[in-house]
Every structure is written in structure tokens, then in C-alpha cells.
Scaffold this motif. Structure first.
Motif, PDB file in Angstrom:
ATOM      1  N   PHE A  87       0.817  -1.222   0.000  1.00 51.25           N
ATOM      2  CA  PHE A  87       0.000   0.000   0.000  1.00 51.25           C
ATOM      3  C   PHE A  87       0.851   1.274   0.000  1.00 51.25           C
ATOM      4  O   PHE A  87       0.337   2.366   0.241  1.00 51.25           O
ATOM      5  CB  PHE A  87      -0.960  -0.009   1.202  1.00 51.25           C
ATOM      6  N   HIS A  88       2.180   1.106  -0.237  1.00 53.19           N
ATOM      7  CA  HIS A  88       3.096   2.239  -0.371  1.00 53.19           C
ATOM      8  C   HIS A  88       3.007   3.232   0.779  1.00 53.19           C
ATOM      9  O   HIS A  88       2.959   4.453   0.579  1.00 53.19           O
ATOM     10  CB  HIS A  88       2.848   2.969  -1.712  1.00 53.19           C
ATOM     11  N   THR A 124       2.175   2.804   9.693  1.00 55.56           N
ATOM     12  CA  THR A 124       3.276   1.825   9.671  1.00 55.56           C
ATOM     13  C   THR A 124       3.623   1.375  11.091  1.00 55.56           C
ATOM     14  O   THR A 124       3.799   0.180  11.347  1.00 55.56           O
ATOM     15  CB  THR A 124       4.521   2.423   8.980  1.00 55.56           C
ATOM     16  N   PHE A 125       3.680   2.309  12.019  1.00 55.32           N
ATOM     17  CA  PHE A 125       3.991   1.966  13.407  1.00 55.32           C
ATOM     18  C   PHE A 125       2.958   0.978  13.966  1.00 55.32           C
ATOM     19  O   PHE A 125       3.308  -0.061  14.536  1.00 55.32           O
ATOM     20  CB  PHE A 125       4.039   3.239  14.267  1.00 55.32           C
ATOM     21  N   LEU A 126       1.659   1.305  13.760  1.00 57.57           N
ATOM     22  CA  LEU A 126       0.601   0.432  14.283  1.00 57.57           C
ATOM     23  C   LEU A 126       0.591  -0.918  13.569  1.00 57.57           C
ATOM     24  O   LEU A 126       0.340  -1.956  14.184  1.00 57.57           O
ATOM     25  CB  LEU A 126      -0.772   1.106  14.125  1.00 57.57           C
ATOM     26  N   ALA A 127       0.894  -0.907  12.259  1.00 57.14           N
ATOM     27  CA  ALA A 127       0.920  -2.153  11.492  1.00 57.14           C
ATOM     28  C   ALA A 127       2.014  -3.083  12.029  1.00 57.14           C
ATOM     29  O   ALA A 127       1.793  -4.286  12.211  1.00 57.14           O
ATOM     30  CB  ALA A 127       1.162  -1.864  10.012  1.00 57.14           C
ATOM     31  N   ILE A 164     -16.361  -3.135  11.582  1.00 59.64           N
ATOM     32  CA  ILE A 164     -16.646  -2.478  12.875  1.00 59.64           C
ATOM     33  C   ILE A 164     -15.687  -1.312  13.127  1.00 59.64           C
ATOM     34  O   ILE A 164     -16.117  -0.196  13.414  1.00 59.64           O
ATOM     35  CB  ILE A 164     -16.586  -3.507  14.035  1.00 59.64           C
ATOM     36  N   LEU A 165     -14.366  -1.563  13.008  1.00 63.04           N
ATOM     37  CA  LEU A 165     -13.406  -0.488  13.312  1.00 63.04           C
ATOM     38  C   LEU A 165     -13.124   0.404  12.103  1.00 63.04           C
ATOM     39  O   LEU A 165     -12.644   1.532  12.272  1.00 63.04           O
ATOM     40  CB  LEU A 165     -12.088  -1.095  13.817  1.00 63.04           C
ATOM     41  N   GLY A 166     -13.411  -0.084  10.898  1.00 66.08           N
ATOM     42  CA  GLY A 166     -13.171   0.707   9.681  1.00 66.08           C
ATOM     43  C   GLY A 166     -11.717   1.157   9.536  1.00 66.08           C
ATOM     44  O   GLY A 166     -11.440   2.302   9.163  1.00 66.08           O
ATOM     45  N   LEU A 167     -10.773   0.232   9.803  1.00 65.09           N
ATOM     46  CA  LEU A 167      -9.346   0.587   9.721  1.00 65.09           C
ATOM     47  C   LEU A 167      -8.958   0.903   8.278  1.00 65.09           C
ATOM     48  O   LEU A 167      -9.552   0.364   7.335  1.00 65.09           O
ATOM     49  CB  LEU A 167      -8.490  -0.582  10.219  1.00 65.09           C
ATOM     50  N   PRO A 168      -7.944   1.751   8.062  1.00 62.33           N
ATOM     51  CA  PRO A 168      -7.432   1.969   6.699  1.00 62.33           C
ATOM     52  C   PRO A 168      -6.970   0.634   6.105  1.00 62.33           C
ATOM     53  O   PRO A 168      -6.516  -0.248   6.847  1.00 62.33           O
ATOM     54  CB  PRO A 168      -6.229   2.903   6.903  1.00 62.33           C
ATOM     55  N   ALA A 206      -2.443  -5.506   6.938  1.00 62.21           N
ATOM     56  CA  ALA A 206      -1.247  -5.853   7.731  1.00 62.21           C
ATOM     57  C   ALA A 206      -1.653  -6.768   8.889  1.00 62.21           C
ATOM     58  O   ALA A 206      -1.013  -7.798   9.136  1.00 62.21           O
ATOM     59  CB  ALA A 206      -0.571  -4.585   8.259  1.00 62.21           C
ATOM     60  N   PHE A 207      -2.727  -6.411   9.579  1.00 68.31           N
ATOM     61  CA  PHE A 207      -3.206  -7.223  10.712  1.00 68.31           C
ATOM     62  C   PHE A 207      -3.655  -8.607  10.228  1.00 68.31           C
ATOM     63  O   PHE A 207      -3.313  -9.625  10.825  1.00 68.31           O
ATOM     64  CB  PHE A 207      -4.383  -6.525  11.415  1.00 68.31           C
ATOM     65  N   MET A 208      -4.429  -8.622   9.141  1.00 69.54           N
ATOM     66  CA  MET A 208      -4.959  -9.896   8.640  1.00 69.54           C
ATOM     67  C   MET A 208      -3.813 -10.809   8.175  1.00 69.54           C
ATOM     68  O   MET A 208      -3.798 -12.004   8.469  1.00 69.54           O
ATOM     69  CB  MET A 208      -5.939  -9.666   7.477  1.00 69.54           C
ATOM     70  N   ALA A 209      -2.850 -10.225   7.439  1.00 72.70           N
ATOM     71  CA  ALA A 209      -1.735 -11.031   6.913  1.00 72.70           C
ATOM     72  C   ALA A 209      -0.934 -11.631   8.074  1.00 72.70           C
ATOM     73  O   ALA A 209      -0.515 -12.795   8.016  1.00 72.70           O
ATOM     74  CB  ALA A 209      -0.835 -10.163   6.031  1.00 72.70           C
TER      75      ALA A 209
END
Ligand SMILES: [Zn+2]
Length: 206
Positions: A21-22, A30-33, A94-98, A104-107
Motif C-alpha cells: 500500500f506504499h 506503519t507503526f501500528l501495522a 466495525i473499526l473501519g481501519l485503513p 497488515a493485521f490480517m496477513a
């Protein structure tokens, strides 16, 4: 698989999403990912209070309660399609994350299940059906033993990819520096990355 391999795979998977996602290296996303990848790479093992993450507070408290629920057993619900679908619902709907953060979380979470599918025990991917799915026959399946050669190879391979992705993200972030920025950008993207297959290079370059 042991916790170190899962953690490394979670971070590498999150970095992969950041590159896809560049996203800039120095950003909140990026930090949260990366933080999420670090935790979600091992989160599925909260069904086992002896696992690496479950040894640390505050996860230990949660794991001790979670593991006592009647429908929870190791490599059951948390290692299933159902868990993946519920997390997708949580992160996306629910959270509507970018997108970059959500993928990143799912992977990172899915990397854990895939790695466990390479072990002799397999996972209950179709929980609540109890049969365990594994991708390799027992004779070549990966042992969870820290001294397992295949496990060590996984660690080495994941470490190489981790350093490649991390340096790539940092160099792209340094591109704004006067004089030296464009130079190291050209050196890395134009010269060093040219050793990689064209498809991977096209995917990586920002
Ligand atoms: Zn597991």
C-alpha cells in the motif's frame, strides 16, 4: 512452530502490506501495522497459556480465562477460518481501519495459521469441525522443537526478508534528504533491487 518464528512472520507479513500500500516508513499507520503484526503473529496461541505471548501480561490474564472456555482448545477456534472471518469483520466493518492497516493485521494473523499447517499437528481450520488440516505428511512436517533444522531455516529465511523489507522502507523514507537522498534511492532501487525478479521489484518500488 515456536513463538520467535511466528513473531518474525507476523512482522514480515505486516511489512509486506505496508509495501503493497506504499505507506511511508515513518507514519502512524506503519507503526501500528508493525506493532499489530508483532502481536497478531502469535495471537492465535492465546488458546494455550504455555505459549510465548500468553506468558506476558496483560495477555497472560486474558489467556488464562480464554483457555478455560468450554469451546476453546489449542489449535481450535483461534486457528480457523471462523476466527479469520471474525477478525476481518472487526477490523474492516466495525473499526473501519485503513486498508494498509487492516491487511497488515490480517496477513500477520493468517501467517500464524499457515505456519502451523506445516507442522505435524496441523490446525482445525474448519472449526467447529474437529479434524486437523496439515499441508505436509508427518515424515517431513516441521517440528515445533527449537532445534528443528526446518524451523531454523524458516527463521533464517524470514530474517533475510525482514532485513530486505526494513532497509527498503527506511531508504524510501530517506529519499527526501537533499543530495544523499536521491543517491541512496537510486543505489538501492536501481542497482541492489535489480538482483530480484522483475515482478518482486515492480511490487516493492514505491
Ligand atoms: Zn498456533
Amino acid at each position: 512452530m515456536n513463538g520467535k518464528v511466528h513473531t518474525l512472520a507476523g512482522v514480515v507479513a505486516a511489512e509486506g502490506a505496508i509495501i503493497t500500500f506504499h505507506q511511508p516508513a515513518f507514519s502512524v499507520v506503519t507503526f501500528l501495522a508493525l506493532l499489530g503484526g508483532f502481536i497478531l503473529g502469535v495471537a492465535a496461541d492465546l488458546d494455550d497459556s504455555d505459549a510465548t505471548l500468553a506468558q506476558q501480561q496483560p495477555f497472560r490474564f486474558f489467556s488464562l480465562i480464554f483457555e478455560r472456555l468450554p469451546f476453546v482448545h489449542h489449535r481450535g477456534i483461534t486457528h480457523s477460518f471462523l476466527a479469520v472471518a471474525l477478525l476481518y469483520l472487526l477490523f474492516d466493518t466495525i473499526l473501519g481501519l485503513p486498508d494498509a492497516l487492516m491487511w497488515a493485521f490480517m496477513a500477520a494473523y493468517v501467517s500464524h495459521i499457515l505456519l502451523d499447517m506445516l507442522t505435524a499437528d496441523g490446525v482445525e481450520l474448519f472449526w467447529p469441525f474437529r479434524f486437523r488440516l496439515k499441508l505436509l505428511p508427518s515424515i517431513i512436517a516441521v517440528s515445533s522443537d527449537e532445534r528443528s533444522i526446518v524451523q531454523m531455516l524458516f527463521r533464517v529465511l524470514l530474517s533475510v526478508v525482514f532485513y530486505l523489507f526494513t532497509i527498503h522502507l527506511l531508504i524510501n523514507a530517506l529519499g527526501f534528504l537533499p543530495v544523499i537522498g536521491p543517491y541512496i534511492n537510486e543505489l538501492w532501487n536501481g542497482t541492489i533491487l535489480s538482483f530480484l525478479p522483475q515482478d518482486i521489484k515492480t511490487w516493492m518500488v514505491y
